[in-house]
Design an enzyme around this catalytic site. Sequence first.
Site, PDB file in Angstrom:
ATOM      1  N   ILE A 115     -16.915  -2.648  15.216  1.00 45.00           N
ATOM      2  CA  ILE A 115     -15.928  -1.746  15.973  1.00 45.00           C
ATOM      3  C   ILE A 115     -15.615  -2.574  17.121  1.00 45.00           C
ATOM      4  O   ILE A 115     -16.313  -2.981  17.826  1.00 45.00           O
ATOM      5  CB  ILE A 115     -16.768  -0.560  16.347  1.00 45.00           C
ATOM      6  N   PHE A 116     -14.182  -2.660  17.293  1.00 45.18           N
ATOM      7  CA  PHE A 116     -13.487  -3.313  18.393  1.00 45.18           C
ATOM      8  C   PHE A 116     -13.684  -2.382  19.592  1.00 45.18           C
ATOM      9  O   PHE A 116     -12.880  -1.262  19.580  1.00 45.18           O
ATOM     10  CB  PHE A 116     -12.265  -3.870  18.142  1.00 45.18           C
ATOM     11  N   LEU A 155       5.583 -10.296  -1.974  1.00 50.00           N
ATOM     12  CA  LEU A 155       4.204 -10.196  -2.546  1.00 50.00           C
ATOM     13  C   LEU A 155       3.249 -11.201  -1.602  1.00 50.00           C
ATOM     14  O   LEU A 155       2.281 -11.764  -1.772  1.00 50.00           O
ATOM     15  CB  LEU A 155       4.052 -10.905  -4.118  1.00 50.00           C
ATOM     16  N   ILE A 173      12.974 -10.032   2.119  1.00 48.32           N
ATOM     17  CA  ILE A 173      14.136  -9.198   2.680  1.00 48.32           C
ATOM     18  C   ILE A 173      14.970 -10.085   3.515  1.00 48.32           C
ATOM     19  O   ILE A 173      15.999  -9.552   3.933  1.00 48.32           O
ATOM     20  CB  ILE A 173      13.660  -8.025   3.293  1.00 48.32           C
ATOM     21  N   ASN A 220      -1.820   6.417  11.674  1.00 50.01           N
ATOM     22  CA  ASN A 220      -2.741   5.403  10.735  1.00 50.01           C
ATOM     23  C   ASN A 220      -2.807   5.926   9.120  1.00 50.01           C
ATOM     24  O   ASN A 220      -3.523   7.097   9.219  1.00 50.01           O
ATOM     25  CB  ASN A 220      -4.319   5.258  11.181  1.00 50.01           C
ATOM     26  N   ARG A 273      -9.187  -5.600  20.839  1.00 51.87           N
ATOM     27  CA  ARG A 273      -8.442  -6.873  20.565  1.00 51.87           C
ATOM     28  C   ARG A 273      -6.811  -6.539  21.354  1.00 51.87           C
ATOM     29  O   ARG A 273      -6.540  -5.317  21.564  1.00 51.87           O
ATOM     30  CB  ARG A 273      -8.192  -6.769  19.006  1.00 51.87           C
ATOM     31  N   PHE A 285       0.772  -1.352  -0.197  1.00 48.60           N
ATOM     32  CA  PHE A 285       0.043   0.062  -0.028  1.00 48.60           C
ATOM     33  C   PHE A 285       0.937   1.374   0.043  1.00 48.60           C
ATOM     34  O   PHE A 285       0.960   1.962  -1.108  1.00 48.60           O
ATOM     35  CB  PHE A 285      -1.007  -0.066   1.248  1.00 48.60           C
ATOM     36  N   TYR A 328       4.681  -6.201  17.653  1.00 44.31           N
ATOM     37  CA  TYR A 328       4.816  -5.329  16.289  1.00 44.31           C
ATOM     38  C   TYR A 328       5.575  -4.148  16.705  1.00 44.31           C
ATOM     39  O   TYR A 328       6.586  -3.478  16.209  1.00 44.31           O
ATOM     40  CB  TYR A 328       3.670  -5.133  15.967  1.00 44.31           C
ATOM     41  N   ALA A 372       8.920  -2.800   3.533  1.00 41.43           N
ATOM     42  CA  ALA A 372       8.496  -4.284   3.846  1.00 41.43           C
ATOM     43  C   ALA A 372       8.468  -4.587   5.313  1.00 41.43           C
ATOM     44  O   ALA A 372       9.426  -4.261   5.962  1.00 41.43           O
ATOM     45  CB  ALA A 372       9.489  -5.082   3.013  1.00 41.43           C
TER      46      ALA A 372
HETATM   47  N1  LIG Z   1      -0.536   1.511   7.229  1.00 41.36           N
HETATM   48  C1  LIG Z   1      -0.365   2.020   8.062  1.00 41.36           C
HETATM   49  O1  LIG Z   1      -1.055   2.843   8.761  1.00 41.36           O
HETATM   50  C2  LIG Z   1       1.217   2.318   8.781  1.00 41.36           C
HETATM   51  C3  LIG Z   1       1.373   2.761  10.193  1.00 41.36           C
HETATM   52  C4  LIG Z   1       2.531   2.686  10.747  1.00 41.36           C
HETATM   53  C5  LIG Z   1       3.654   2.257  10.013  1.00 41.36           C
HETATM   54  N2  LIG Z   1       3.407   1.376   8.769  1.00 41.36           N
HETATM   55  C6  LIG Z   1       4.661   0.805   8.265  1.00 41.36           C
HETATM   56  O2  LIG Z   1       4.675   1.068   6.825  1.00 41.36           O
HETATM   57  C7  LIG Z   1       5.045  -0.026   6.000  1.00 41.36           C
HETATM   58  C8  LIG Z   1       4.165  -0.267   4.969  1.00 41.36           C
HETATM   59  O3  LIG Z   1       3.048  -0.697   5.353  1.00 41.36           O
HETATM   60  P1  LIG Z   1       1.744  -0.929   4.655  1.00 41.36           P
HETATM   61  O4  LIG Z   1       0.390  -0.491   5.346  1.00 41.36           O
HETATM   62  O5  LIG Z   1       1.878  -0.208   3.279  1.00 41.36           O
HETATM   63  O6  LIG Z   1       1.621  -2.424   4.532  1.00 41.36           O
HETATM   64  P2  LIG Z   1       1.543  -3.648   3.171  1.00 41.36           P
HETATM   65  O7  LIG Z   1       1.432  -4.783   3.753  1.00 41.36           O
HETATM   66  O8  LIG Z   1       0.694  -3.127   1.846  1.00 41.36           O
HETATM   67  O9  LIG Z   1       2.897  -3.327   2.487  1.00 41.36           O
HETATM   68  C9  LIG Z   1       4.234  -4.286   3.048  1.00 41.36           C
HETATM   69  C10 LIG Z   1       4.719  -4.635   1.931  1.00 41.36           C
HETATM   70  O10 LIG Z   1       5.910  -5.507   2.317  1.00 41.36           O
HETATM   71  C11 LIG Z   1       5.968  -6.659   1.594  1.00 41.36           C
HETATM   72  N3  LIG Z   1       6.738  -7.558   2.491  1.00 41.36           N
HETATM   73  C12 LIG Z   1       6.011  -8.271   3.868  1.00 41.36           C
HETATM   74  N4  LIG Z   1       7.099  -9.004   4.220  1.00 41.36           N
HETATM   75  C13 LIG Z   1       8.307  -9.017   3.404  1.00 41.36           C
HETATM   76  C14 LIG Z   1       9.327  -9.729   3.221  1.00 41.36           C
HETATM   77  N5  LIG Z   1       9.701 -10.670   4.330  1.00 41.36           N
HETATM   78  N6  LIG Z   1      10.198  -9.515   2.261  1.00 41.36           N
HETATM   79  C15 LIG Z   1       9.778  -8.679   1.269  1.00 41.36           C
HETATM   80  N7  LIG Z   1       8.664  -8.017   1.245  1.00 41.36           N
HETATM   81  C16 LIG Z   1       7.781  -8.306   2.259  1.00 41.36           C
HETATM   82  C17 LIG Z   1       4.417  -6.986   1.465  1.00 41.36           C
HETATM   83  O11 LIG Z   1       4.172  -7.996   0.351  1.00 41.36           O
HETATM   84  C18 LIG Z   1       3.785  -5.714   1.317  1.00 41.36           C
HETATM   85  O12 LIG Z   1       3.757  -5.248  -0.052  1.00 41.36           O
HETATM   86  C19 LIG Z   1       5.259  -1.240   7.050  1.00 41.36           C
HETATM   87  O13 LIG Z   1       6.623  -1.094   7.155  1.00 41.36           O
HETATM   88  C20 LIG Z   1       4.582  -0.719   8.340  1.00 41.36           C
HETATM   89  O14 LIG Z   1       4.840  -1.224   9.336  1.00 41.36           O
HETATM   90  C21 LIG Z   1       2.375   1.330   8.267  1.00 41.36           C
END
Ligand SMILES: NC(=O)c1ccc[n+]([C@@H]2O[C@H](COP(=O)([O-])OP(=O)(O)OC[C@H]3O[C@@H](n4cnc5c(N)ncnc54)[C@H](O)[C@@H]3O)[C@@H](O)[C@H]2O)c1
Length: 311
Positions: free
Chosen positions: A200-201, A33, A52, A170, A265, A11, A141, A73
């Site tokens: 809603i949790f 993926l 990774i 978020n 949760r 995302f 996490y 990732a």
């Molecule tokens: N979405 C949020 O609100 C939010 C908030 C705080 C931090 N983050 C951080 O932002 C980053 C992206 O989050 P997102 O919401 O886009 O999630 P997402 O799941 O859409 O993106 C994570 C990506 O990493 C890839 N991935 C997972 N494990 C992997 C591995 N072992 N090797 C290679 N690729 C791997 C997944 O396939 C995915 O494409 C993350 O590091 C997350 O911790 C997100």
Amino acid sequence: MKVLVTGGAGFIGSHVSDRLLADGYQVVIVDNLSTGKRENAPSKATLYEVDIREEALRQVFAQERPDAVVHHAAHIYVTASVREPAHDASVNILGSLNLLECCRKFAVRKIIYAGTGGAMFGQAKYLPVDEQHPIEPISPYGVSKHTVEHYLHTYKVNHDIDYVVLRYPNVYGPRQDPHGEAGVVAIFALALLNGRPCTIFGDGTKTRDYCYVTDIAEANLLALNGQASGIYNLGRGIEVSDLEIFETVREAVGVDTEPRYAPVRPGEVERIALDASKARRELGWAWQVDLREGVKRAVEFYRAQTERKGR
Ligand SMILES: NC(=O)c1ccc[n+]([C@@H]2O[C@H](COP(=O)([O-])OP(=O)(O)OC[C@H]3O[C@@H](n4cnc5c(N)ncnc54)[C@H](O)[C@@H]3O)[C@@H](O)[C@H]2O)c1
């Protein structure tokens, strides 16, 4: 300049990749993926389907020789991390370490890291939370994401690799995965568009700080382009309750469904909002998209997706 984006088929990473390409960077994506999708990755980027944690990551670095790394990732599920902390640590800590070792071996000069501001401060002692707030994560996490911040510092001190940590609130918007436990805007939007119930949790009063994904992508670009270094909270600094986010999505979808309620949760904090003053001062970052507009854009994305599937 060539940038390697981990998680670039996910995302946030895909929006960051779009933004970097628009600014003239060459983009190489590493993504296994697991939650990401091939179609999220921009066609102008080179995609390597690599985990990774694997040795194969080193071959990608040898082949591509990136100047900088933007690390997205991760295993992103808070509640799942409570059930399976070792898996979470394996991706988020050991995967990041494998990545940092590649950065060292192939002389990468700068790393931008997607940190979390939502899951590492624990129950906030004051709001909005700034970078000085005590760190007391209540989920594995939160621990794993924060641990990498320390490793980044050691790689700066010992190997002169500069870094910027962006601690996200978020984040929401198009392409967020609606099938997991995170991404409540995507989850509510798809449920309401398909006539399914929304849960809603808790009692609806828990709060989160919501930021639209293109604002977050812009912060990554500013961090990469500028001289700033260190740790930055990102967010609008505004608490939005679970009920309020539900109502905002419901209004954008245009239905009058009532939510269901279920117990909170494990691992989830009560209230959070982040103070991004330091990012504003040192990175020149400011959010642009307000909640109603951002939710409207996200809902339109999911509406179009739903209609395509229905055809
Ligand atoms: N979405 C949020 O609100 C939010 C908030 C705080 C931090 N983050 C951080 O932002 C980053 C992206 O989050 P997102 O919401 O886009 O999630 P997402 O799941 O859409 O993106 C994570 C990506 O990493 C890839 N991935 C997972 N494990 C992997 C591995 N072992 N090797 C290679 N690729 C791997 C997944 O396939 C995915 O494409 C993350 O590091 C997350 O911790 C997100």
